[in-house]
Design a protein around this motif. Sequence first.
Motif: not given
Length: 144
Positions: A94-98
Amino acid sequence: MGRRPQRPLPLRQREEVQGKIARTGPEEENYRVPDLSVVLRTGRGCIVKQGVAGSADQVVEIYSDGDESYEKFDYYASLGVQEILIIDREARWVELYRLQGKKYVLAAMSPQRAVSGVLPISMQIVRRGRTTQLKVTDTETGKS
């Protein structure tokens, strides 16, 4: 950029929708279809019959080889989508980008725990024996 809550809103104050995210202009150039969109009731987006008009607060993309998940980033940034969650079922990460300014910055990547700034949840890849699961935890209650 739109209004951003100081802390994530409770889950009961958001809506989810599947469909396209659109802006005004020629349709063939002005929409993308994420796998899931999260629209806060206090956000800038509006749920319509076809999907989301304006900006979702978070989008989820299920990545597979050859898809365009990463190519959609500039479009989502132009709308002010605050977070992008990329889930790769094959690689089990999983990757979370802001969104920071006009670009997305990687906030967390498996095996780290990713904590959303939009929703009161955290996500983590958990391996149990031969299975791999995405564990989602409510950060307010601690329940998974």
